[in-house]
Design an enzyme around this catalytic site. Structure first.
Site, PDB file in Angstrom:
ATOM      1  N   ASP A 204       0.822  -1.214   0.000  1.00 49.84           N
ATOM      2  CA  ASP A 204       0.000   0.000   0.000  1.00 49.84           C
ATOM      3  C   ASP A 204       0.856   1.263   0.000  1.00 49.84           C
ATOM      4  OD1 ASP A 204      -2.554   1.257   0.012  1.00 49.84           O
ATOM      5  OD2 ASP A 204      -2.365   1.666   2.155  1.00 49.84           O
ATOM      6  N   SER A 228      -6.965   5.437  -0.064  1.00 49.71           N
ATOM      7  CA  SER A 228      -7.183   4.165  -0.753  1.00 49.71           C
ATOM      8  C   SER A 228      -8.661   3.791  -0.677  1.00 49.71           C
ATOM      9  CB  SER A 228      -6.341   3.059  -0.106  1.00 49.71           C
ATOM     10  OG  SER A 228      -4.967   3.384  -0.135  1.00 49.71           O
ATOM     11  N   GLN A 278      -4.935  -1.058  -7.405  1.00 48.75           N
ATOM     12  CA  GLN A 278      -5.621  -0.230  -6.415  1.00 48.75           C
ATOM     13  C   GLN A 278      -6.292   0.947  -7.102  1.00 48.75           C
ATOM     14  OE1 GLN A 278      -3.734   2.649  -3.327  1.00 48.75           O
ATOM     15  NE2 GLN A 278      -4.022   0.733  -2.186  1.00 48.75           N
TER      16      GLN A 278
END
Length: 289
Positions: A204, A228, A278
């Site tokens: 991430d 996110s 993502q």
């Protein structure tokens, strides 16, 4: 704890409360919300606790539903969706203040042989040819926004060596591609499930950056609201995390205040370790009158 890697291992160590129920805590680092990689890693650990060791995670798909509160524990509730011969499926909900803040589906598989191929690792300078964290900070730390300066100066369990640093200092519109070498700053136990959780935690980091490049912005731009929204990861090959890995990412699209990015993680010797995708919120803040 003063050792960042020890603190990371502590963060990923969950307390079992009850059958299928676990509790995790956040490190006290002054963040206003829980780091997304932390909740991904902890949720994966919770799922792993309910799966036999012979099954290794091969993919996960997750949604960030609400900002996490770092001041209170996170409860992880595991739903044992399916236990098959070759594949096992788990769903994990992360709960705070009575509400789900995050939801993850993970699939595990018995190792088996099969057809193999992989993408080639991009040809980029080696980490030894690039500036270290300390050298990078000395070069331009005073020119960075305060939030980014604080991030670089904080002890972290990972070291990063970006191949190109132009996006830190310019508002020029750049190609939506990024290559970053990453490694753990300490020894990681010989434990494949834990290594997968650490890799998920790290996945991430830096991923949304590339979506800002074509717009002459960065994730530290105070005019951008970024977070996110979802995260997917596929684990292809084991890696002991003892050496540098190349995290390469690109952003093929942004639309509707959402930026989409894809990433691949390679070992130093070119093994394709994992793939990531993502979508993140990338909203330009409206100036207040």
């Amino acid at each position: 704890m003063s050792d960042p890697i020890a603190e990371l291992l502590h963060t990923l160590s969950l307390e079992r409360l009850e059958h299928n129920l676990y509790r995790g805590n956040s490190p006290k680092v002054g963040w206003q919300r829980v780091f997304g990689g932390q909740v991904i890693g902890q949720a994966l650990v919770a799922a792993q606790q309910t799966v036999e060791e012979a099954y290794g995670v091969h993919s996960l798909h997750a949604y960030f539903l609400r900002p996490g509160d770092p001041a209170v524990p996170i409860i992880y509730q595991v739903d044992r969706i399916r236990d098959g011969r070759s594949f096992v499926t788990r769903r994990v909900n992360a709960i705070q203040h009575g509400h789900a803040i995050f939801s993850l589906m993970a699939s595990f598989q018995l190792e088996e042989d099969g057809l193999e191929h992989q993408a080639e690792m991009p040809d980029v300078p080696t980490p030894e040819e690039l500036d270290s964290d300390g050298e990078l900070m000395r070069g331009f730390i005073d020119k960075l926004p305060q939030a980014m300066k604080n991030w670089w100066e904080r002890p972290r369990p990972f070291e990063f060596r970006p191949v190109v640093t132009d996006h830190y200092l310019t508002r020029d519109r750049l190609e939506p591609v990024q290559h970053v070498w990453i490694r753990t700053l300490g020894e990681v136990p010989d434990d494949n499930p834990l290594r997968a959780a650490i890799l998920a935690y790290a996945s991430d980091m830096t991923l949304l950056d590339a979506a800002t490049f074509p717009h002459g912005r960065s994730v530290w731009d105070p005019q951008l609201q970024m977070a996110s929204l979802d995260h997917a990861m596929w684990f292809h090959r084991h890696n002991d995390l003892s050496d540098w890995m190349l995290y390469t990412s690109d952003s093929p699209s942004s639309m509707g205040s959402r930026g989409f990015t894809r990433g691949m993680i390679f070992s130093r010797d070119g093994q394709h370790v994992a793939s990531v995708a993502q979508e993140g919120l990338m909203r330009v803040r409206t100036p207040k009158n």
